[in-house]
Design a protein around this motif. Structure first.
Motif, PDB file in Angstrom:
ATOM      1  N   SER A  97       0.835  -1.200   0.000  1.00 42.92           N
ATOM      2  CA  SER A  97       0.000   0.000   0.000  1.00 42.92           C
ATOM      3  C   SER A  97       0.866   1.245   0.000  1.00 42.92           C
ATOM      4  O   SER A  97       0.463   2.290   0.466  1.00 42.92           O
TER       5      SER A  97
ATOM      6  N   GLN B  65       1.627  -3.225   7.808  1.00 43.60           N
ATOM      7  CA  GLN B  65       1.471  -2.213   8.858  1.00 43.60           C
ATOM      8  C   GLN B  65       0.006  -2.147   9.313  1.00 43.60           C
ATOM      9  O   GLN B  65      -0.856  -2.745   8.685  1.00 43.60           O
TER      10      GLN B  65
ATOM     11  N   HIS C 102       6.321   2.215   3.665  1.00 39.59           N
ATOM     12  CA  HIS C 102       7.614   2.877   3.748  1.00 39.59           C
ATOM     13  C   HIS C 102       7.749   4.120   2.852  1.00 39.59           C
ATOM     14  O   HIS C 102       8.559   5.010   3.144  1.00 39.59           O
ATOM     15  N   SER C 103       6.955   4.228   1.819  1.00 39.62           N
ATOM     16  CA  SER C 103       6.991   5.447   0.985  1.00 39.62           C
ATOM     17  C   SER C 103       6.815   6.700   1.833  1.00 39.62           C
ATOM     18  O   SER C 103       7.245   7.787   1.444  1.00 39.62           O
TER      19      SER C 103
ATOM     20  N   GLY D 290      12.769  14.118   0.089  1.00 36.71           N
ATOM     21  CA  GLY D 290      13.218  15.185  -0.792  1.00 36.71           C
ATOM     22  C   GLY D 290      12.260  15.649  -1.857  1.00 36.71           C
ATOM     23  O   GLY D 290      11.980  16.844  -1.986  1.00 36.71           O
TER      24      GLY D 290
ATOM     25  N   MET E  42       2.022 -11.185   3.517  1.00 38.55           N
ATOM     26  CA  MET E  42       1.996 -12.227   2.493  1.00 38.55           C
ATOM     27  C   MET E  42       3.144 -13.196   2.722  1.00 38.55           C
ATOM     28  O   MET E  42       4.294 -12.795   2.860  1.00 38.55           O
TER      29      MET E  42
ATOM     30  N   GLU F  88       9.322  -0.091  -6.316  1.00 34.06           N
ATOM     31  CA  GLU F  88      10.699  -0.485  -6.029  1.00 34.06           C
ATOM     32  C   GLU F  88      10.891  -1.998  -6.169  1.00 34.06           C
ATOM     33  O   GLU F  88      12.009  -2.470  -6.375  1.00 34.06           O
TER      34      GLU F  88
ATOM     35  N   ALA G 243      12.209   7.672  -7.542  1.00 30.17           N
ATOM     36  CA  ALA G 243      11.519   6.445  -7.098  1.00 30.17           C
ATOM     37  C   ALA G 243      10.048   6.744  -6.860  1.00 30.17           C
ATOM     38  O   ALA G 243       9.171   5.952  -7.199  1.00 30.17           O
ATOM     39  N   LEU G 244       9.781   7.918  -6.286  1.00 31.75           N
ATOM     40  CA  LEU G 244       8.385   8.304  -6.055  1.00 31.75           C
ATOM     41  C   LEU G 244       7.681   8.410  -7.397  1.00 31.75           C
ATOM     42  O   LEU G 244       6.551   7.961  -7.584  1.00 31.75           O
TER      43      LEU G 244
HETATM   44  C1  LIG Z   1      14.434   7.561   3.954  1.00 34.68           C
HETATM   45  C2  LIG Z   1      14.076   7.492   2.493  1.00 34.68           C
HETATM   46  C3  LIG Z   1      13.894   8.648   1.752  1.00 34.68           C
HETATM   47  C4  LIG Z   1      13.536   8.592   0.415  1.00 34.68           C
HETATM   48  N1  LIG Z   1      13.378   9.751  -0.283  1.00 34.68           N
HETATM   49  C5  LIG Z   1      13.004   9.692  -1.582  1.00 34.68           C
HETATM   50  C6  LIG Z   1      12.784  10.893  -2.325  1.00 34.68           C
HETATM   51  O1  LIG Z   1      12.922  12.003  -1.808  1.00 34.68           O
HETATM   52  N2  LIG Z   1      12.403  10.796  -3.611  1.00 34.68           N
HETATM   53  C7  LIG Z   1      12.225   9.586  -4.221  1.00 34.68           C
HETATM   54  O2  LIG Z   1      11.860   9.557  -5.371  1.00 34.68           O
HETATM   55  N3  LIG Z   1      12.418   8.440  -3.530  1.00 34.68           N
HETATM   56  C8  LIG Z   1      12.806   8.458  -2.245  1.00 34.68           C
HETATM   57  N4  LIG Z   1      13.009   7.289  -1.559  1.00 34.68           N
HETATM   58  C9  LIG Z   1      12.706   6.013  -2.197  1.00 34.68           C
HETATM   59  C10 LIG Z   1      11.202   5.776  -2.223  1.00 34.68           C
HETATM   60  O3  LIG Z   1      10.627   6.268  -1.036  1.00 34.68           O
HETATM   61  C11 LIG Z   1      10.817   4.316  -2.338  1.00 34.68           C
HETATM   62  O4  LIG Z   1      11.576   3.693  -3.309  1.00 34.68           O
HETATM   63  C12 LIG Z   1       9.369   4.175  -2.718  1.00 34.68           C
HETATM   64  O5  LIG Z   1       8.559   4.938  -1.878  1.00 34.68           O
HETATM   65  C13 LIG Z   1       8.917   2.740  -2.706  1.00 34.68           C
HETATM   66  O6  LIG Z   1       7.528   2.688  -2.903  1.00 34.68           O
HETATM   67  P1  LIG Z   1       6.797   1.312  -3.113  1.00 34.68           P
HETATM   68  O7  LIG Z   1       5.367   1.625  -3.249  1.00 34.68           O
HETATM   69  O8  LIG Z   1       7.453   0.562  -4.201  1.00 34.68           O
HETATM   70  O9  LIG Z   1       7.059   0.470  -1.794  1.00 34.68           O
HETATM   71  P2  LIG Z   1       6.830   0.820  -0.203  1.00 34.68           P
HETATM   72  O10 LIG Z   1       6.380   2.192   0.031  1.00 34.68           O
HETATM   73  O11 LIG Z   1       8.033   0.317   0.454  1.00 34.68           O
HETATM   74  O12 LIG Z   1       5.602  -0.075   0.146  1.00 34.68           O
HETATM   75  C14 LIG Z   1       5.700  -1.439   0.345  1.00 34.68           C
HETATM   76  C15 LIG Z   1       4.353  -1.944   0.750  1.00 34.68           C
HETATM   77  O13 LIG Z   1       4.357  -3.354   0.669  1.00 34.68           O
HETATM   78  C16 LIG Z   1       3.877  -3.905   1.858  1.00 34.68           C
HETATM   79  N5  LIG Z   1       4.569  -5.172   2.042  1.00 34.68           N
HETATM   80  C17 LIG Z   1       5.899  -5.434   1.928  1.00 34.68           C
HETATM   81  N6  LIG Z   1       6.124  -6.738   2.136  1.00 34.68           N
HETATM   82  C18 LIG Z   1       4.926  -7.297   2.378  1.00 34.68           C
HETATM   83  C19 LIG Z   1       4.512  -8.616   2.673  1.00 34.68           C
HETATM   84  N7  LIG Z   1       5.372  -9.627   2.735  1.00 34.68           N
HETATM   85  N8  LIG Z   1       3.195  -8.815   2.900  1.00 34.68           N
HETATM   86  C20 LIG Z   1       2.293  -7.804   2.836  1.00 34.68           C
HETATM   87  N9  LIG Z   1       2.638  -6.556   2.536  1.00 34.68           N
HETATM   88  C21 LIG Z   1       3.943  -6.310   2.319  1.00 34.68           C
HETATM   89  C22 LIG Z   1       4.136  -2.903   2.929  1.00 34.68           C
HETATM   90  O14 LIG Z   1       3.210  -3.071   3.963  1.00 34.68           O
HETATM   91  C23 LIG Z   1       3.931  -1.603   2.168  1.00 34.68           C
HETATM   92  O15 LIG Z   1       2.566  -1.290   2.174  1.00 34.68           O
HETATM   93  C24 LIG Z   1      13.368   7.343  -0.206  1.00 34.68           C
HETATM   94  C25 LIG Z   1      13.557   6.174   0.524  1.00 34.68           C
HETATM   95  C26 LIG Z   1      13.940   6.241   1.859  1.00 34.68           C
HETATM   96  C27 LIG Z   1      14.235   4.979   2.588  1.00 34.68           C
END
Ligand SMILES: Cc1cc2nc3c(=O)[nH]c(=O)nc-3n(C[C@H](O)[C@H](O)[C@H](O)COP(=O)(O)OP(=O)(O)OC[C@H]3O[C@@H](n4cnc5c(N)ncnc54)[C@H](O)[C@@H]3O)c2cc1C
Ligand code: SF4
Ligand code: FES
Lengths: 638, 262
Positions: free
Chosen positions: A41, A65, A72-73, A78, A191, A426, A441-442
């Protein structure tokens, strides 16, 4: 199996529009009959779940969560890139595309990157309409800042919490659909397994983290939006729960894992202060807009207060080495330069693992008030963690694991090599090559979720009879039994060491041998030690409590067990790639001045690893990368 | 760096059963450690000694996800101003201190285990109207909606809420007004949020009441405990928006929207 990336033909700039036009549509009545599982999510998962539900699909969304808003997003600080050219500084879709391909050190798939750059502008429109409080200028229009690896100002931001604001936007869209009945949200659900029926991903097994109940969910297709695997290093800037479980379990069931060795080390993190440390804290790269990075020129100056070291005795090493990008050189390059300075014995702070990030000049020029307006929350955070004020003395920073470019291999439609399994954000491998530029990444997560998958899911779904598989299928029964069996296995080891102690040991090993710099000897040693550690884990881990209730130790055990297997693949990939590119630096492959030496002749491919059942012998499949628009060249930021 | 010896009194509880305080010694804790790292050290030792580690919620450990939630010495998120539990560091405590550690208590936040509580009521409140109805792909160019810097900055102040629930835990009535007012206030003060303002306000406030949160009696403990310094002025605004929306509803009725997905 051969890898068909399904890249559309025709001129680069027209491919995505053509693909959208050519993609099959499903009529609204039929859409309702299809169920889509979205695991995750974060930006990718929330935006996909909300949009697919708007289109009429039945969506089930999962996160571990207690609320989708905590993915974690949320932690991204930035900003987010978009080729809006609101600054009139010469930006365009083509330039964003070019910068991203070059920034990725020519290891990304060009067509995907172009699509990403095209969609970037729509993302900003969408988010602004949702009420995301982007920073604005006095005239009421949107403000921008600069980020590493670009010479234009194209980054949109919301104070120091862009990720939280974008995620709250996507979460609000998700809530709208939950309220309408289009999305069924499952929080605190982890999962554990993908269920494969007749070669297609048709569901998942989850564990309810409040009750311990293991459950089966069937669907017509499964989307993994589960984020990155940075926590294989134990210490990283990722949230504590970030894991490889979802993607690794899918890998074991047939999804290829691509380029695991492309891991990003972020230059501006708060250095490690002790062995109790549980995570590292990133400070946004935007700090490099105004902060200057340096170390003392002379070892004799190292213990001295920074203010006592005269200008002439400071080495502003990024400005010196990369005059045109200076402190805004890309992450991999900046991180390595900091490591080099510390390796040369010039590091500052505990253990000599730190470099200064100095705002004295900017404060002198703009005043503390302006600097506080720009970065106040980051200065506060730094002070909370270190007990020191960045206004009064330079901050100390050191690189830390931050992001993972590798992930499950996907084709242009975001489908993995396991039919029916799509991978977004990601968790997939496609858009950033060997190095991700800041603020992209966002952009990728939201592009995948809002704009790509809603189109590219249909070509798969039209080949499927909706609802053809239910949880009463024997494969679900078997998967449930397997998951229960694994839980019991963990609890029955009854050894002596905590899960964390294993995770920490694994992380140190991987950081040491497969971190910022890698070589054959180190990787070979890691490949020997990882299986030994894994064996010890399975015979000596100690997990208190039971499987029939909330049990955080059990949750961690599942994640660490998967990291223990994944780490081996990470090192295999790093060993196989006999070149340096982006975040992957093999010390054997560098120019005389220490810059990374790519080998386009032999390694211009995405390495898509196939699980063979034997962790020591993964099978390599190659997707050859071609560069039609941005010509292969040495990446220079000098 | 110095080491602290502490006496913890930690709330232990299994779902649906009564709870109690357990005395736990926390010896030789580095003062650079965060509060949660102190709890990690304690748990590591409990595991070694065959005990049951203390369950608590946490994820980002950098003050933004809103997952961590401990009441420390009677104060939600502990004694330091504008700081989440995960960002609280042990240098704020003294050697020999006794520290009481409890969950965020409220009727609407049932305990899951030990210090973990269920805050899904917050999600349901936002599902009751905390959004702008705009379909993906149907948005105008971002710069066609101009928002003055002051308005945008104020909306951002409200949007900084991390949904942790400290405001509820610190309130003797367990009222969720600060949270709800921040969430509604962000959208209600932006041009994008105007068309659904009344519907949103009524929906969120009514859901809040349904979830069993108490009434706000202007104690303002919430503002003091809030790690993001959300101002109680948002509560004033919500009360005003609510009064207007109810009046409008009484006279004209708030139109139900058509189903969004068809
Ligand atoms: C501190 C920090 C700062 C950042 N700043 C920037 C920035 O300024 N600009 C930028 O572009 N990028 C930035 N990034 C990178 C970016 O935030 C992430 O790459 C991006 O938000 C990932 O999004 P996502 O939706 O792929 O995954 P996430 O936001 O990581 O979401 C993962 C989801 O999957 C779920 N999940 C995971 N494993 C399981 C499982 N086994 N079972 C059920 N659910 C699960 C979690 O509950 C969560 O809902 C930053 C990263 C960090 C760590
Ligand atoms: S208003 Fe403050 S205390 Fe309440 S949930 Fe939001 S951030 Fe937490
Ligand atoms: S753990 Fe995320 S706010 Fe504390």
């Amino acid at each position: 199996m051969s890898l068909d990336s399904k890249i559309p033909s025709g001129p680069m700039a027209l491919r995505w529009s053509k693909h959208k036009q050519d993609s099959k549509l499903i009529n609204p009545k039929n859409k309702r009959k299809y169920t889509v599982i979205v695991v995750g999510s974060g930006l990718a998962g929330s935006s996909a779940a909300a949009t697919l539900s708007e289109l009429g699909y039945k969506v089930k969304c999962f996160c571990f969560q207690d609320s989708p808003r905590r993915a974690h997003s949320i932690a991204a600080q930035g900003g987010i890139n978009a080729a809006k050219n609101y600054q009139n500084d010469g930006d365009s879709v083509h330039r964003l595309f070019y910068d991203t391909v070059k920034g990725g050190d020519f290891r990304a798939r060009e067509s995907n990157v172009h699509r990403l750059a095209e969609e970037s502008v729509n993302i900003i429109d969408q988010c602004a309409a949702q009420g995301v409080p982007f920073a604005r200028e006095y005239g009421g229009g949107l403000a921008n800042r600069s980020f590493g690896g670009a010479q234009v100002s194209r980054t949109f931001y919301a104070r120091g919490q862009t990720g939280q604001q974008l995620l709250l936007g996507a979460y609000s869209a998700l809530n709208k659909e939950v309220a309408r009945g289009g999305v069924e949200m499952h929080t605190r659900s982890e999962m554990l397994e993908v269920v494969v029926v007749d070669g297609h991903a048709k569901g998942i097994i989850t564990r309810n983290l409040m009750t311990g109940k293991i459950e089966a969910h069937a669907a017509d297709t499964v989307l993994l939006c589960t984020g990155g695997y940075g926590n294989v290093f134990y210490l990283s800037t990722n949230a504590m729960g970030c894991n490889v479980t979802a993607t690794w379990r899918a890998h074991r069931k047939g999804a290829y894992f691509a380029n695991p060795c492309y891991t990003q080390i972020h230059p501006t993190c708060i250095p490690v202060s002790g062995d109790y440390q549980s995570k590292l804290t990133l400070m946004s790269e935007s700090l490099r807009n105004d902060g200057r990075i340096w170390v003392p020129k002379n070892k004799a100056d190292i213990g001295k207060p920074a203010a006592q070291i005269p200008e002439s005795d400071r080495d502003y090493f990024l400005e010196r080495k990369y005059p045109s990008f200076g402190n805004l050189a890309p992450r991999d390059i900046s991180s390595r330069a900091a490591k080099d300075a510390c390796d040369a014995g010039l590091g500052v702070g505990p253990g000599g693992r730190g470099v200064y990030l100095d705002f004295a000049e900017a404060i002198g020029q703009f005043g503390q008030k302006t600097i506080a307006e720009r970065y106040g929350n980051l200065f506060d955070m730094y002070e909370k963690i270190t007990g020191e004020s960045g206004y009064k003395q330079p901050m100390r920073i050191y690189p830390a694991v931050h992001y993972t470019m590798g992930g499950l291999w996907v084709d242009y439609n975001l489908m993995s090599s396991l039919p029916g399994l799509h991978v977004l954000g990601e968790a997939n491998f496609s858009d950033h090559g060997a190095n991700r530029l800041g603020a992209s990444a966002l952009m990728q997560g939201l592009a995948d979720g809002y704009f790509v998958i809603p189109t590219t899911i249909a070509p798969y779904l039209v080949t499927q009879t909706p609802g053809s598989v239910t949880t009463s299928h024997p494969e679900f029964t078997k998967a449930l039994e397997d998951a229960q069996g694994r839980t019991n296995k963990f609890l029955n080891v009854k050894g002596k060491r905590s899960v964390d102690s294993f995770h920490r040991e694994l992380g140190l090993l991987v950081w040491d041998k497969c971190g910022m710099a890698r070589d054959k000897a180190g990787l070979t040693e890691a490949l020997k030690r990882i299986p030994e550690l894994r064996e010890e884990f399975w015979s000596n881990v100690k997990i208190p409590g039971s499987g029939a209730a909330a049990n955080p130790e059990l949750e961690k055990a599942g994640r660490v067990a998967d990291f223990m297997e994944f780490a081996e693949l990470l090192c295999h990939d790093a060993l196989d790639r006999e070149e340096s590119c982006g975040g992957h630096f093999r010390t054997e492959h560098q120019y005389d001045d220490g810059e990374a030496k790519r080998d386009d002749e032999n390694y211009c491919y995405a390495a898509a690893w196939e699980h063979t059942g034997d962790l020591s012998k993964p099978k390599l499949n190659k997707e050859q990368l071609t560069f039609e628009e941005v010509h292969l060249s040495v990446r220079s930021y000098k | 760096m110095s080491l602290l010896n502490l006496q913890l009194k930690v709330w232990r509880q299994n779902q649906g059963q009564p709870g109690h305080f357990q005395d736990i010694q926390a010896l030789e804790i580095p003062d650079h450690a965060s509060f949660l790292e102190m709890m990690d050290i304690v748990n590591e030792r409990l595991i070694q000694d065959g005990g049951d580690p203390v369950a608590f919620d946490h994820d980002c450990r950098e003050g933004i996800c809103g997952m961590c939630s401990m009441t420390i010495n009677g104060i939600a998120h502990g004694p330091e101003k504008a700081t989440t539990t995960c960002q609280l560091h042990m240098r704020k405590f003294r050697d020999g201190d006794t520290i009481w550690v409890e969950p965020f208590r409220a009727k609407a936040f049932p305990v899951v285990k030990d210090l973990m509580v269920n805050r899904s009521a917050f999600d349901r409140i936002q599902q009751a109207g905390g959004f702008v109805t705009v379909r993906t792909g149907a948005a105008p160019d971002a710069n066609s909606i101009l928002v003055g810097k002051e308005v945008a900055d104020a909306a951002m102040d409200a949007a900084a809420c991390i949904g942790c629930g400290a405001c509820v835990a610190s309130c003797k009535n367990a009222s969720a007004m600060l949270f709800v007012s921040a969430k509604a206030g962000q959208l209600n003060s932006l041009p994008q949020g105007q068309p659904e303002k009344n519907r949103r306000t009524l929906g969120m406030v009514r859901q809040m009441d349904k979830e069993g949160f108490g009434n706000c009696t202007n104690q303002y403990e919430c503002e003091a405990a809030c790690p993001k310094e959300i101002s109680v002025r948002w509560i004033t605004k919500l009360n005003r928006d609510y009064a207007l929306a109810s009046a409008k509803e009484a006279f004209v009725g708030v139109k139900e929207h058509a189903e969004g997905g068809d």
